[in-house]
Design an enzyme around this catalytic site. Structure first.
Site, PDB file in Angstrom:
ATOM      1  N   LYS A  22       0.833  -1.214   0.000  1.00 28.48           N
ATOM      2  CA  LYS A  22       0.000   0.000   0.000  1.00 28.48           C
ATOM      3  C   LYS A  22       0.863   1.257   0.000  1.00 28.48           C
ATOM      4  CE  LYS A  22      -1.843   1.653   4.054  1.00 28.48           C
ATOM      5  NZ  LYS A  22      -1.573   3.093   4.205  1.00 28.48           N
ATOM      6  N   ASN A  23       1.830   1.291   0.911  1.00 28.45           N
ATOM      7  CA  ASN A  23       2.598   2.531   1.069  1.00 28.45           C
ATOM      8  C   ASN A  23       3.558   2.781  -0.092  1.00 28.45           C
ATOM      9  OD1 ASN A  23       1.211   2.916   3.401  1.00 28.45           O
ATOM     10  ND2 ASN A  23       2.937   2.600   4.785  1.00 28.45           N
ATOM     11  N   CYS A 116      -5.363   7.562   9.472  1.00 24.71           N
ATOM     12  CA  CYS A 116      -5.517   7.005  10.814  1.00 24.71           C
ATOM     13  C   CYS A 116      -5.325   8.057  11.901  1.00 24.71           C
ATOM     14  CB  CYS A 116      -4.482   5.904  11.023  1.00 24.71           C
ATOM     15  SG  CYS A 116      -4.929   4.367  10.216  1.00 24.71           S
ATOM     16  N   ARG A 121       0.053  14.157  13.428  1.00 27.12           N
ATOM     17  CA  ARG A 121       0.258  14.084  11.977  1.00 27.12           C
ATOM     18  C   ARG A 121       0.243  15.449  11.285  1.00 27.12           C
ATOM     19  NH1 ARG A 121      -1.810   8.444   9.551  1.00 27.12           N
ATOM     20  NH2 ARG A 121       0.222   8.620   8.581  1.00 27.12           N
ATOM     21  N   ASP A 305       4.521   0.851  12.218  1.00 26.88           N
ATOM     22  CA  ASP A 305       3.361   0.167  11.640  1.00 26.88           C
ATOM     23  C   ASP A 305       3.219  -1.288  12.099  1.00 26.88           C
ATOM     24  OD1 ASP A 305       2.394   2.327  10.282  1.00 26.88           O
ATOM     25  OD2 ASP A 305       3.187   1.767   8.327  1.00 26.88           O
ATOM     26  N   ARG A 397      -8.867  -0.645   4.791  1.00 29.95           N
ATOM     27  CA  ARG A 397      -8.110   0.393   4.077  1.00 29.95           C
ATOM     28  C   ARG A 397      -6.743  -0.127   3.640  1.00 29.95           C
ATOM     29  NH1 ARG A 397      -6.647   4.549   7.652  1.00 29.95           N
ATOM     30  NH2 ARG A 397      -5.151   4.826   6.000  1.00 29.95           N
TER      31      ARG A 397
HETATM   32  C1  UD1 Z   1       4.083   7.014   6.532  1.00 29.63           C
HETATM   33  C2  UD1 Z   1       3.281   5.766   6.339  1.00 29.63           C
HETATM   34  C3  UD1 Z   1       2.809   5.227   7.685  1.00 29.63           C
HETATM   35  C4  UD1 Z   1       3.993   5.041   8.605  1.00 29.63           C
HETATM   36  C5  UD1 Z   1       4.830   6.310   8.695  1.00 29.63           C
HETATM   37  C6  UD1 Z   1       6.114   6.131   9.487  1.00 29.63           C
HETATM   38  C7  UD1 Z   1       2.224   6.020   4.184  1.00 29.63           C
HETATM   39  C8  UD1 Z   1       0.963   6.230   3.441  1.00 29.63           C
HETATM   40  N1  UD1 Z   1       2.130   6.064   5.524  1.00 29.63           N
HETATM   41  O1  UD1 Z   1       3.224   7.974   7.131  1.00 29.63           O
HETATM   42  O2  UD1 Z   1       2.172   3.984   7.446  1.00 29.63           O
HETATM   43  O3  UD1 Z   1       3.524   4.735   9.885  1.00 29.63           O
HETATM   44  O4  UD1 Z   1       5.205   6.741   7.368  1.00 29.63           O
HETATM   45  O5  UD1 Z   1       6.846   5.089   8.981  1.00 29.63           O
HETATM   46  O6  UD1 Z   1       3.276   5.789   3.621  1.00 29.63           O
HETATM   47  N2  UD1 Z   1       5.861  14.732  11.021  1.00 29.63           N
HETATM   48  C9  UD1 Z   1       5.929  16.075  11.327  1.00 29.63           C
HETATM   49  N3  UD1 Z   1       5.687  16.979  10.326  1.00 29.63           N
HETATM   50  C10 UD1 Z   1       5.410  16.583   9.048  1.00 29.63           C
HETATM   51  C11 UD1 Z   1       5.355  15.205   8.755  1.00 29.63           C
HETATM   52  C12 UD1 Z   1       5.576  14.283   9.765  1.00 29.63           C
HETATM   53  O7  UD1 Z   1       6.174  16.444  12.461  1.00 29.63           O
HETATM   54  O8  UD1 Z   1       5.218  17.452   8.193  1.00 29.63           O
HETATM   55  C13 UD1 Z   1       6.078  13.729  12.095  1.00 29.63           C
HETATM   56  C14 UD1 Z   1       4.834  12.897  12.385  1.00 29.63           C
HETATM   57  O9  UD1 Z   1       3.987  13.541  13.289  1.00 29.63           O
HETATM   58  C15 UD1 Z   1       5.435  11.639  12.939  1.00 29.63           C
HETATM   59  C16 UD1 Z   1       6.734  11.492  12.173  1.00 29.63           C
HETATM   60  O10 UD1 Z   1       7.038  12.781  11.647  1.00 29.63           O
HETATM   61  O11 UD1 Z   1       5.716  11.803  14.301  1.00 29.63           O
HETATM   62  C17 UD1 Z   1       6.701  10.474  11.070  1.00 29.63           C
HETATM   63  O12 UD1 Z   1       5.733  10.829  10.123  1.00 29.63           O
HETATM   64  P1  UD1 Z   1       5.889  10.468   8.594  1.00 29.63           P
HETATM   65  O13 UD1 Z   1       7.152   9.686   8.379  1.00 29.63           O
HETATM   66  O14 UD1 Z   1       5.691  11.694   7.810  1.00 29.63           O
HETATM   67  O15 UD1 Z   1       4.663   9.492   8.363  1.00 29.63           O
HETATM   68  P2  UD1 Z   1       3.646   9.503   7.172  1.00 29.63           P
HETATM   69  O16 UD1 Z   1       4.338   9.835   5.898  1.00 29.63           O
HETATM   70  O17 UD1 Z   1       2.436  10.256   7.553  1.00 29.63           O
END
Ligand code: UD1
Length: 447
Positions: A22-23, A116, A121, A305, A397
């Site tokens: 998925k990711n 989720c 986030r 995850d 999902r």
């Molecule tokens: C992606 C994955 C999710 C996985 C996560 C971490 C997808 C669709 N989802 O989510 O399954 O759990 O990576 O491996 O690929 N953060 C900030 N600011 C930002 C963005 C992120 O502070 O602008 C923080 C988040 O709050 C979190 C951390 O960074 O604490 C990791 O988030 P991120 O790696 O961005 O996760 P996702 O891309 O949302």
């Protein structure tokens, strides 16, 4: 309402093939918007998040066809640059379309992404990175309007290796004039796959797999055909299920090279693991050993995850385990559902202390998020008695036909998918989609 019913207490034996990732697929779909032509992705799982993404791409004028796990996208003629609120708000990955759309159209409108409820986030790292490339933003409530007269390569340093921000910046940077350097980039396998695809489409990205990516942009993308790898999180979920229930399970299509931290934890719990490139066999013949301490971390660390699923397994061990959740603070919500089944878990900030020994019993629980829902499936499979898991749309999902996969391993599990808000996904007049292992609808259209 969607739910799963499990009659627990059975060991798992057999072979199951792992769905595509998925990711990996979701950002690849976003990348398809860059190409004024045809992009084909194989090994695409038929899950709600893919369905939502197709709805969004249709609304932008991209023609999409899904057949037998193959997604064909024709983005030669986009008709809109605003994501529909209804679908954009449903999934986290809709934010990825911002980078791609701004690259393609220089203007894009989206809405604060859904997904989720596992923590705050924020998207500040996405926004700051895109700003460095020349994008300006206007925020009105949940509405995000982005514009760029011109995208110019820049030096971007990410203070945290965010997966989504790295992907979003990449999707815009491949369209920028000059060279972009992303330092502190995430190194997840899904990013390696996205870079491979973008390079095939005509970009030049070096440093792939490291935390420093050098991106030479292009304004001329070409058609490409890629195959997504197997889903490392789904594979780890099934291995964790085998560890909790005991038995012997073989996974095919599992990207073992990407799963070393999960496999190490399974070995620490006493499971025997044999692995080849795309095949993993787990043999679990006794109760899992406790894990004194483990912590989630960006790749190649133990994935956030898989944290909830590990917590469920540890409820069936003999002793006390500690997990630290370092990425998403809301992931521990699942502990409250496990406690309804009799688990003894204490949450102290980012630490969960799991005292095993009390047998879990089936009851009615609620999936609060995708991976937390998968953890409840594991708990239900290993517990005595009947477990009913409600709000399973979260699980659907990300897991294509989870009930069929587990039935194949001997589990007593049935699903009611309820009515999907995706309805009949229509992927064009010329084809009907084969929903494959998933049962949520008759699938697909392509506008
Ligand atoms: C992606 C994955 C999710 C996985 C996560 C971490 C997808 C669709 N989802 O989510 O399954 O759990 O990576 O491996 O690929 N953060 C900030 N600011 C930002 C963005 C992120 O502070 O602008 C923080 C988040 O709050 C979190 C951390 O960074 O604490 C990791 O988030 P991120 O790696 O961005 O996760 P996702 O891309 O949302």
């Amino acid at each position: 309402m969607s739910c799963l019913e499990i009659n627990g207490g059975r060991s798992l034996y057999g072979t199951v093939s792992v769905q595509g990732s998925k990711n990996a697929v979701l950002p690849m779909m976003a990348a398809a918007l860059l190409n004024k032509g045809i992009t084909v992705i194989k090994n695409v799982p038929y899950i709600l998040d893919v369905c939502y993404m197709i709805k969004i791409m249709n609304a932008l004028g991209c023609r999409v066809k899904y057949e037998q796990g193959t997604l064909t996208m024709d983005a030669s003629c986009l008709t809109a640059n605003e994501l529909p609120l209804m679908w954009a708000g449903k999934m986290r990955s809709s934010i990825m379309l911002l980078g791609a759309l701004i690259g393609r159209c220089r203007e894009a409108v989206t809405y604060y992404p859904g997904g989720c409820s596992i923590g705050a986030r924020p998207i500040d790292l996405h926004i700051e990175g895109l700003r460095k490339l020349g994008v300006t933003f206007l925020f009105e409530g949940d509405r995000i309007e982005a514009k760029a007269k011109k995208l110019t390569g820049a030096q971007i340093v990410l203070p945290f290796p965010s997966v989504g921000a790295t992907e979003n910046i990449l999707l815009a940077a491949v369209n920028a004039e000059g060279v972009t350097c992303i330092r502190g980039a995430a190194r997840e396998p899904e990013i390696v796959e996205l870079c491979g695809m973008l390079n095939q489409m005509g970009a030049l990205i070096s440093g792939v797999g490291s935390d420093t990516l050098m991106v030479h942009g292009t304004d001329c993308f070409r058609d490409c055909l890629v195959k997504a790898s197997g889903d490392r999180i789904v594979a780890a979920t099934y291995l964790m299920a085998a560890a909790a229930c005991r038995g012997e399970v073989m996974l095919t299509g599992a990207p073992s090279a990407y799963m070393q931290s999960s496999l190490a934890v399974l070995r620490q719990m006493g499971c025997l693991i044999r692995q080849e490139a795309e095949r993993i066999v787990i043999c679990a013949d006794k109760a899992p050993l406790p894990i004194p301490y483990t912590k989630t971390a960006p790749y190649p660390g133990f994935p956030t995850d898989v944290q909830s699923q590990l917590m469920a397994v540890l409820c069936f061990s003999e002793g006390t385990s500690v997990i630290e959740e370092a990425i998403f603070e809301g992931r521990f919500n699942t502990a409250w559902e496990l406690k309804k089944m009799g688990a003894d878990i204490i949450i102290e900030g980012r630490l969960a202390v799991i005292h095993a020994g009390t047998p879990l019993r089936g009851t009615c629980v609620e999936a609060k998020d995708l991976r937390g829902g998968a953890a409840l499936v594991i708990a239900g499979l290993a517990a005595e008695g009947r477990t009913q898991i409600q709000s399973c749309h979260h699980i659907f999902r990300g897991y294509a036909g989870i009930e069929f996969d587990l039935q194949q391993l001997g589990a007593d599990i049935i699903a009611d998918h309820g009515s999907s808000d995706c309805g009949t996904v229509n992927y064009g007049n010329d084809s009907n989609v084969n929903p494959g292992k998933s049962g949520f609808g008759q699938a697909v259209q392509m506008a």
